[in-house]
Design a protein around this motif. Structure first.
Motif, PDB file in Angstrom:
ATOM      1  N   ARG A  38       0.809  -1.239   0.000  1.00 50.97           N
ATOM      2  CA  ARG A  38       0.000   0.000   0.000  1.00 50.97           C
ATOM      3  C   ARG A  38       0.832   1.274   0.000  1.00 50.97           C
ATOM      4  O   ARG A  38       0.296   2.358  -0.149  1.00 50.97           O
ATOM      5  CB  ARG A  38      -0.953   0.059   1.209  1.00 50.97           C
ATOM      6  N   GLN A  39       2.122   1.153   0.177  1.00 56.98           N
ATOM      7  CA  GLN A  39       2.976   2.340   0.181  1.00 56.98           C
ATOM      8  C   GLN A  39       2.893   3.054  -1.164  1.00 56.98           C
ATOM      9  O   GLN A  39       2.974   2.428  -2.211  1.00 56.98           O
ATOM     10  CB  GLN A  39       4.431   1.938   0.455  1.00 56.98           C
ATOM     11  N   MET A  40       2.717   4.366  -1.156  1.00 61.27           N
ATOM     12  CA  MET A  40       2.694   5.155  -2.393  1.00 61.27           C
ATOM     13  C   MET A  40       4.116   5.604  -2.689  1.00 61.27           C
ATOM     14  O   MET A  40       4.721   6.353  -1.917  1.00 61.27           O
ATOM     15  CB  MET A  40       1.778   6.367  -2.237  1.00 61.27           C
ATOM     16  N   ILE A  41       4.646   5.158  -3.816  1.00 52.72           N
ATOM     17  CA  ILE A  41       6.043   5.412  -4.163  1.00 52.72           C
ATOM     18  C   ILE A  41       6.088   6.257  -5.437  1.00 52.72           C
ATOM     19  O   ILE A  41       5.520   5.872  -6.459  1.00 52.72           O
ATOM     20  CB  ILE A  41       6.791   4.079  -4.393  1.00 52.72           C
ATOM     21  N   LEU A  42       6.770   7.388  -5.371  1.00 52.55           N
ATOM     22  CA  LEU A  42       6.908   8.237  -6.553  1.00 52.55           C
ATOM     23  C   LEU A  42       7.847   7.563  -7.553  1.00 52.55           C
ATOM     24  O   LEU A  42       8.967   7.195  -7.220  1.00 52.55           O
ATOM     25  CB  LEU A  42       7.455   9.607  -6.159  1.00 52.55           C
ATOM     26  N   VAL A  43       7.371   7.400  -8.775  1.00 52.05           N
ATOM     27  CA  VAL A  43       8.158   6.766  -9.825  1.00 52.05           C
ATOM     28  C   VAL A  43       8.864   7.814 -10.679  1.00 52.05           C
ATOM     29  O   VAL A  43      10.064   7.719 -10.945  1.00 52.05           O
ATOM     30  CB  VAL A  43       7.260   5.888 -10.720  1.00 52.05           C
ATOM     31  N   ILE A  44       8.089   8.840 -11.102  1.00 50.89           N
ATOM     32  CA  ILE A  44       8.647   9.815 -12.023  1.00 50.89           C
ATOM     33  C   ILE A  44       7.813  11.077 -11.998  1.00 50.89           C
ATOM     34  O   ILE A  44       6.620  11.041 -11.686  1.00 50.89           O
ATOM     35  CB  ILE A  44       8.741   9.215 -13.446  1.00 50.89           C
TER      36      ILE A  44
END
Lengths: 114, 116
Positions: free
Chosen positions: A43-49
């Motif tokens: 569920r972690q929101m991870i910035l990709v780009i």
């Protein structure tokens, strides 16, 4: 009000192949920011780009790159050399320069198959 | 740096009870944002707070929901008299300043609220 549309609820790709996720948006703003976030099962929101609208050059981060078409209001994400760890929900998001809230699309569930 | 900490990770409440969700921002971050993710949907903005101030609550339901970010301690999202439709994942994000350059958003892992 801004809207963000992801027309592909689900996508799948074979490991090591390339996949492209689509995103379109609607805004009357001229300057803004666009993002792709990854949400794995944790569920972690991870910035990709991240892409700045006033920059014509498409952003790249290692295996991840975007195709930003400002006139068409399109912001697709290309993942090269897909890995099993790329399996996740991917969200496209919009941020106007004068604001603080992100507007998210509905997400695309990407599955990378071995 | 421990990142954005949300607790509890899972919360079960019966209809009519109160739910309190906590968010401790990253060290040095004084701006907090709450988002809600309903099943099979993207995240929707709820509220933006700075220390002791609500800056933008345009995404908050008009009734039963409130948020605070006191001078000391975590930010709290409070839902009174919960109903089944409140079941969702609630995410907190923080930033060191207003997100005017598109940088600085850091998300927590969310609290999954289940109303039974």
């Amino acid at each position: 009000a801004q809207t963000v549309t992801q027309s592909q609820p689900e996508m799948s790709v074979q490991e090591a192949e390339t996949v492209t996720l689509s995103c379109t948006y609607d805004t009357s703003e001229n300057n803004y920011y666009l993002f792709w976030y990854k949400q794995p099962p944790s569920r972690q929101m991870i910035l990709v780009i991240r892409q700045e609208a006033y920059k014509q050059q498409n952003a790249t981060e290692n295996r991840f790159s975007v195709n930003f078409q400002k006139a068409a209001k399109s912001f697709s994400l290309k993942i090269s050399d897909s890995q099993l760890g790329d399996t996740a929900m991917y969200f496209c998001a919009f941020l106007e320069t004068s604001g603080s809230r992100l507007t998210f699309g509905e997400g695309t569930q990407l599955t990378v198959n071995p | 740096n421990a990142g954005v900490m949300q607790n509890p990770r899972h919360l079960v409440r019966r209809r009519g009870q109160e739910a309190r969700l906590r968010c401790s921002p990253m060290k040095g971050h004084s701006h907090v944002y709450w988002y809600r993710q309903l099943p099979e949907e993207g995240l929707k903005f709820m509220v933006y707070l700075q220390k002791e101030n609500i800056i933008d609550e345009s995404g908050m339901p008009k009734e039963r929901f409130s948020a605070e970010f006191p001078k000391e301690g975590p930010s709290i999202l409070r839902i009174q008299q919960v109903v089944r439709g409140d079941s969702a994942a609630y995410f907190c994000a923080s930033s060191p300043r207003a997100v005017t350059l598109g940088y600085g958003y850091t998300f927590g892992s969310g609290t999954r609220l289940t109303v039974v």
